[in-house]
Enzyme design. Sequence first.
Site, PDB file in Angstrom:
ATOM      1  N   LYS A  51       1.819   4.275 -10.597  1.00 21.43           N
ATOM      2  CA  LYS A  51       0.734   3.377 -10.208  1.00 21.43           C
ATOM      3  C   LYS A  51       0.271   2.513 -11.389  1.00 21.43           C
ATOM      4  O   LYS A  51      -0.181   1.379 -11.189  1.00 21.43           O
ATOM      5  CB  LYS A  51      -0.436   4.176  -9.638  1.00 21.43           C
ATOM      6  CG  LYS A  51      -0.162   4.771  -8.265  1.00 21.43           C
ATOM      7  CD  LYS A  51       0.007   3.681  -7.226  1.00 21.43           C
ATOM      8  CE  LYS A  51       0.042   4.230  -5.813  1.00 21.43           C
ATOM      9  NZ  LYS A  51       0.094   3.154  -4.802  1.00 21.43           N
ATOM     10  N   THR A  68      -8.390  10.998   2.909  1.00 21.75           N
ATOM     11  CA  THR A  68      -7.236  10.568   3.694  1.00 21.75           C
ATOM     12  C   THR A  68      -6.346  11.781   3.992  1.00 21.75           C
ATOM     13  O   THR A  68      -6.459  12.822   3.352  1.00 21.75           O
ATOM     14  CB  THR A  68      -6.392   9.540   2.920  1.00 21.75           C
ATOM     15  OG1 THR A  68      -5.867  10.165   1.737  1.00 21.75           O
ATOM     16  CG2 THR A  68      -7.231   8.320   2.535  1.00 21.75           C
ATOM     17  N   TYR A  96       2.964  10.372 -10.619  1.00 24.30           N
ATOM     18  CA  TYR A  96       2.233   9.499  -9.708  1.00 24.30           C
ATOM     19  C   TYR A  96       1.427   8.460 -10.474  1.00 24.30           C
ATOM     20  O   TYR A  96       1.496   7.261 -10.187  1.00 24.30           O
ATOM     21  CB  TYR A  96       1.315  10.340  -8.826  1.00 24.30           C
ATOM     22  CG  TYR A  96       0.392   9.534  -7.958  1.00 24.30           C
ATOM     23  CD1 TYR A  96       0.870   8.867  -6.832  1.00 24.30           C
ATOM     24  CD2 TYR A  96      -0.966   9.441  -8.249  1.00 24.30           C
ATOM     25  CE1 TYR A  96       0.018   8.114  -6.023  1.00 24.30           C
ATOM     26  CE2 TYR A  96      -1.826   8.702  -7.447  1.00 24.30           C
ATOM     27  CZ  TYR A  96      -1.325   8.054  -6.336  1.00 24.30           C
ATOM     28  OH  TYR A  96      -2.175   7.313  -5.544  1.00 24.30           O
ATOM     29  N   ASN A 123       0.801  -1.221   0.000  1.00 24.19           N
ATOM     30  CA  ASN A 123       0.000   0.000   0.000  1.00 24.19           C
ATOM     31  C   ASN A 123       0.835   1.272   0.000  1.00 24.19           C
ATOM     32  O   ASN A 123       0.383   2.304  -0.494  1.00 24.19           O
ATOM     33  CB  ASN A 123      -0.926  -0.004   1.220  1.00 24.19           C
ATOM     34  CG  ASN A 123      -1.527   1.356   1.487  1.00 24.19           C
ATOM     35  OD1 ASN A 123      -2.450   1.790   0.804  1.00 24.19           O
ATOM     36  ND2 ASN A 123      -0.988   2.059   2.479  1.00 24.19           N
ATOM     37  N   ILE A 173     -10.430   9.279  -2.060  1.00 29.03           N
ATOM     38  CA  ILE A 173     -10.687   8.790  -0.711  1.00 29.03           C
ATOM     39  C   ILE A 173     -10.231   9.867   0.279  1.00 29.03           C
ATOM     40  O   ILE A 173      -9.146  10.445   0.117  1.00 29.03           O
ATOM     41  CB  ILE A 173      -9.931   7.477  -0.427  1.00 29.03           C
ATOM     42  CG1 ILE A 173     -10.220   6.426  -1.521  1.00 29.03           C
ATOM     43  CG2 ILE A 173     -10.293   6.938   0.956  1.00 29.03           C
ATOM     44  CD1 ILE A 173     -11.633   5.935  -1.589  1.00 29.03           C
TER      45      ILE A 173
END
Length: 250
Positions: free
Chosen positions: A154, A185, A150, A87, A183
Amino acid sequence: MSPMSGKTALVTGASSGIGQAIAKRFADDGARVYITGRRQEELEAAAKEIGPNAVPVPSDVSRAADLDRVMDVIRGDGRRLDTVVANAGLGDGSLLSQVTEEQFDYVFGVNTKGSLLTVQKSLPLLSETASVILLASSTIHQGADRMGVYAASKAAVRSLGRTWAAELAPRGVRVNVITPGPIATPAIARLADRLGHSTEDFHGALASTLPLRRMGRPEEVAALAAFLAGPESSFITGAEHFVDGGQIQV
């Protein structure tokens, strides 16, 4: 009996956000969960929040020696790994004209090399029918502004998931990819700050683009991870699973 009673899991990048939520779900389901993160104080605080089934092992997934040490701790406890969740990750938030060589190496070092090293170093400890879960991002399916490095890092993780699913299938090990959308976070809050937005405004802007019109919760990603870690997903491997409020598929 709890769903993961007697099982052992490793979750990287579990100091906060999605990683912490996954680790907590696994621990609540009965697993012994080894968690990693670079900042020891934050990692130990997360372990306390997760509960007595969490074992914090401070480490940087971009360093092979750190992951060797993580595996030594697990091996020293006489355990094998039933679930591995790669993760740990971070973003850049830079335009093409702003990206530096150092920034590129840093993002790919954590997101892509870190995922590779996590799974590679876990191989000797994987139990029969183990589940490997990789975290990608919905940005790999869009041309999101400032997300180039990024998203590319991924996308590589998603590709590796296919290859590893094929390579590890003869061992009975399954490999799946979770692709979260927006999300709520701490990482999203930090990105909002870097881009000059308040967290509330940034959440609102992201949510407005989704069919479900809200941000996701880390616990919703954790619920999918729990399913992929368990026997009910025993015929699922090599797949990409979206937790994105309909962002990509609708």
